[in-house]
Design a protein around this motif. Structure first.
Motif, PDB file in Angstrom:
ATOM      1  N   GLU A  74       0.540  -3.576   6.605  1.00 49.66           N
ATOM      2  CA  GLU A  74      -0.854  -3.470   6.175  1.00 49.66           C
ATOM      3  C   GLU A  74      -1.784  -3.980   7.248  1.00 49.66           C
ATOM      4  N   GLN A  75      -1.400  -5.075   7.921  1.00 49.36           N
ATOM      5  CA  GLN A  75      -2.231  -5.609   8.989  1.00 49.36           C
ATOM      6  C   GLN A  75      -2.370  -4.607  10.126  1.00 49.36           C
ATOM      7  N   LYS A  76      -1.242  -3.954  10.491  1.00 48.87           N
ATOM      8  CA  LYS A  76      -1.281  -2.981  11.577  1.00 48.87           C
ATOM      9  C   LYS A  76      -2.143  -1.784  11.191  1.00 48.87           C
ATOM     10  N   GLY A 113      -1.875   0.916  -2.137  1.00 49.08           N
ATOM     11  CA  GLY A 113      -1.409   2.195  -2.661  1.00 49.08           C
ATOM     12  C   GLY A 113      -0.786   3.058  -1.581  1.00 49.08           C
ATOM     13  N   THR A 114      -1.324   2.952  -0.357  1.00 51.84           N
ATOM     14  CA  THR A 114      -0.755   3.723   0.754  1.00 51.84           C
ATOM     15  C   THR A 114       0.675   3.281   1.035  1.00 51.84           C
ATOM     16  N   LEU A 115       0.899   1.962   1.085  1.00 49.15           N
ATOM     17  CA  LEU A 115       2.256   1.445   1.341  1.00 49.15           C
ATOM     18  C   LEU A 115       3.170   1.730   0.162  1.00 49.15           C
ATOM     19  N   ASP A 116       2.626   1.749  -1.048  1.00 49.96           N
ATOM     20  CA  ASP A 116       3.454   2.117  -2.205  1.00 49.96           C
ATOM     21  C   ASP A 116       3.995   3.529  -2.052  1.00 49.96           C
ATOM     22  N   VAL A 140      -2.383   8.740   3.380  1.00 50.43           N
ATOM     23  CA  VAL A 140      -3.079   7.557   2.884  1.00 50.43           C
ATOM     24  C   VAL A 140      -3.447   7.748   1.422  1.00 50.43           C
ATOM     25  N   ALA A 141      -3.541   6.658   0.718  1.00 45.30           N
ATOM     26  CA  ALA A 141      -4.027   6.670  -0.663  1.00 45.30           C
ATOM     27  C   ALA A 141      -5.506   6.302  -0.624  1.00 45.30           C
ATOM     28  N   THR A 142      -6.339   7.132  -1.269  1.00 41.59           N
ATOM     29  CA  THR A 142      -7.788   6.979  -1.175  1.00 41.59           C
ATOM     30  C   THR A 142      -8.393   6.703  -2.535  1.00 41.59           C
ATOM     31  N   HIS A 143      -9.350   5.732  -2.548  1.00 37.53           N
ATOM     32  CA  HIS A 143     -10.236   5.577  -3.698  1.00 37.53           C
ATOM     33  C   HIS A 143     -11.428   6.492  -3.446  1.00 37.53           C
TER      34      HIS A 143
END
Length: 582
Positions: A74-76, A113-116, A140-143
């Motif tokens: 997530e940091q990267k 959500g993206t990492l999920d 990517v997961a987007t809101h």
């Protein structure tokens, strides 16, 4: 000689070979067991140390995060993707480039959500082994605020949407220019939403779907029209030959203004604006044409008589210019012959005789005008005298006379301006308008528009009078109009003397009487006091304003009342004019 082997020795050799095979098999089995054991240990170590990590080979929006812990991944992602999120998203809709502000469009990235979506390390050993050698892109997961995103995409329509543009040829001066066709397109907002949501954070340009509208022309058709029609057409002038050796020249610049191209069924058809051509060449052949004259009503011994019409001769432009387009394509012999035809009068003698203009149907007389006003009244009376109003036509005083300025002979004369005496070119024409209005009134004509004076002029019938006014350029401001709603024609006779004006309408009687009933004056308003001009001031007592009604009663030839209409008129008070220091 035949040798024989020892049976005991052969048996011993076979046994040795069998033993060797058994020993080799045991060694291979031990090696396999050892390898499996090693792999098992490695698998266990891999499972132990990579449990909960992002699967190997995973990339998110092009950023490699496979094998990393979720926190590190997530940091990267934040470090490499988050800067993109503040920049406009590049879009392409058909052949149009555009951008979208993510924040304004309601787009935000869901990191967790993206990492999920990437999941976790698989337990299947085969999958684990192959992950060392493969990669997998995870979107990517987007809101997304759909309402805001749709609104933002709708806002792009001004740039992305266009109607189809048909190919054509236009002229830049004398230079023909090809205009290539371009299909129309409209942004498909509904199907653009998922495209943006899926790819907006990728850093790449997002392709948006569009609905296209085809054109009917092609570049090849445009090029053919340019080379085969447009360029030859303006390569030189065209000569129109008339009677008596007269000629007219249609120059290339006039051709360029008249020639256009229209798409039709996959073709580009040239079209010549005949009106523009005639506008240029008709004056050059004017001497070869003879104007016709309409039949006119003249008044002899106080009665109307028909003055015969005279047919004219003129160029038949439809026939003459029918082959002009073919001539324009020629490199030489660019000549058109003018064809002539008889032109009958608009009102023929027979037609005038059948109008039924035979008796007086209405008349009215006024007087009391000044000499300068009389000049203007005489001019307009001469102009209108003999005018014919055919059944169903509407007579317009301003339209019939045209401009009434000094060029037409009208002079400065008295007028009423803001309730005070003034002067203007054409002053006095309102007296003619009032006289004509009353003659039409008593003839039973249909009022098609008139306006009373703002202030009552005592020599006119209260509530039954009219004024007219034009701008300096002759355009109409206040007009007097009436419609001939009878089945027969009407002729206007004017009789002017230095002290009086009489207007008589001739036609066929259809009413036994037209009566005017003037009501009592009511709602009086006292005149205000107004300072007159410093020079040429004329003091006056003014006059009160009031309201009055006029009722028009019409009876048919049997004496039966057929209509009764009342008009209410409001007159302003004429101010009391004071001269000098009051």
């Amino acid at each position: 000689m035949i040798e024989q082997s020892d049976p005991g020795t052969a048996a011993t050799d076979d046994g040795d070979r069998a033993n060797r095979r058994r020993r080799a098999a045991r060694r291979a089995g031990l090696v396999g067991i050892a390898a499996v054991a090693v792999l098992g240990v490695l698998y266990g170590v891999d499972v132990l140390f990579s449990n909960g990590n992002v699967p190997r080979g995973v990339t998110v929006a092009g950023v490699q995060v496979g094998g990393m812990t979720r926190t590190a991944a997530e940091q990267k992602l934040r470090e490499q993707i988050e800067p993109r999120l503040a920049r406009p998203v590049g879009l392409k809709a058909g052949d149009v480039q555009a951008t979208l502000e993510p924040g304004s469009a309601g787009l935000n990235l869901d990191w967790a959500g993206t990492l999920d979506r990437a999941g976790s390390q698989p337990l299947n050993p085969v999958t684990r082994i192959t992950s060392f050698f493969t990669s997998r892109e995870v979107g990517v997961a987007t809101h997304a605020d759909t309402t805001r995103l749709v609104a933002a995409l709708d806002g792009l329509r001004a740039r992305t949407d266009r109607d189809p543009t048909e190919g054509t040829v236009r002229f830049d001066g004398l230079n023909p220019v090809a205009v290539d066709p371009k299909q129309g397109q409209k942004l498909d907002v509904a199907n653009s939403v998922p495209s943006v949501v899926a790819d907006w954070a990728s850093g790449r340009q997002v392709e948006l779907p569009v609905v296209t509208t085809a054109v009917r022309t092609t570049k090849a058709v445009v090029d053919a029209a340019l080379q085969q029609v447009a360029k030859p057409s303006v390569a030189g002038p065209v000569t129109i030959t008339g009677e008596g050796g007269k000629t007219a020249t249609l120059a290339p610049d006039a051709i360029a203004k008249a020639l256009t191209f229209e798409p039709a069924d996959g073709a580009l058809n040239p079209k010549v604006d005949q009106g523009k051509v005639v506008e240029v060449v008709k004056p050059q052949l004017a001497d070869t044409e003879k104007d016709g004259k309409d039949a006119a009503i003249v008044f002899e011994s106080g009665k109307p008589a028909v003055k015969e019409s005279v047919d004219g001769v003129g160029v038949d432009w439809d026939k003459s210019l029918a082959g002009l387009l073919d001539v324009l394509k020629r490199p030489d012999n660019r000549v058109v012959k003018a064809e002539y035809a008889h032109k009958p009068a608009k009102i023929t003698t027979d037609a005038a005789n059948q109008l039924g203009i035979k008796e007086v149907i209405g008349e009215f007389e006024t007087g009391g005008f000044a000499a300068d006003s009389g000049v203007n009244i005489r001019l307009v009376a001469e102009k209108v005298n003999g005018a014919i109003v055919k059944p169903g036509d509407t007579f317009s005083l301003n339209g019939f006379t045209g401009p009434r300025g000094t060029r037409e002979g009208y002079v400065d004369a008295g007028i009423i301006e803001n309730g005070a005496p003034g002067r203007a070119v054409g002053g006095g024409i309102s007296q003619f308008a009032t006289t004509l209005y009353n003659a039409a009134y008593f003839a039973g004509m249909k009022d098609a528009g008139h306006k009373e004076h703002s202030y009552w002029i005592t020599r006119y019938p209260a509530g039954r009078e009219a004024t007219v006014f034009q701008n300096p350029d002759g355009s109409s401001v206040i007009d007097l109009k009436f419609t001939n709603d009878s089945p027969t024609g009407v002729a206007i006779q004017t009789i002017w003397t230095p002290s009086s004006l009489k207007v008589v309408l001739w036609g066929t009687k259809r009413y036994s009487s037209v009566e005017s009933i003037t009501g009592e004056k009511t709602n009086f308003v006292d005149p205000p006091t107004k300072q007159g001009p410093a020079q040429n001031c004329h003091a006056g007592n003014g006059a009160p304003g009031f309201t009055v009604t006029d009722t028009k009663v019409i009876k048919d030839l049997s004496g039966k009342e057929v209509s009764r209409n009342t008009r209410t008129v409001r007159y302003d008070p004429s101010p009391k004019i004071v001269c000098g220091q009051g």
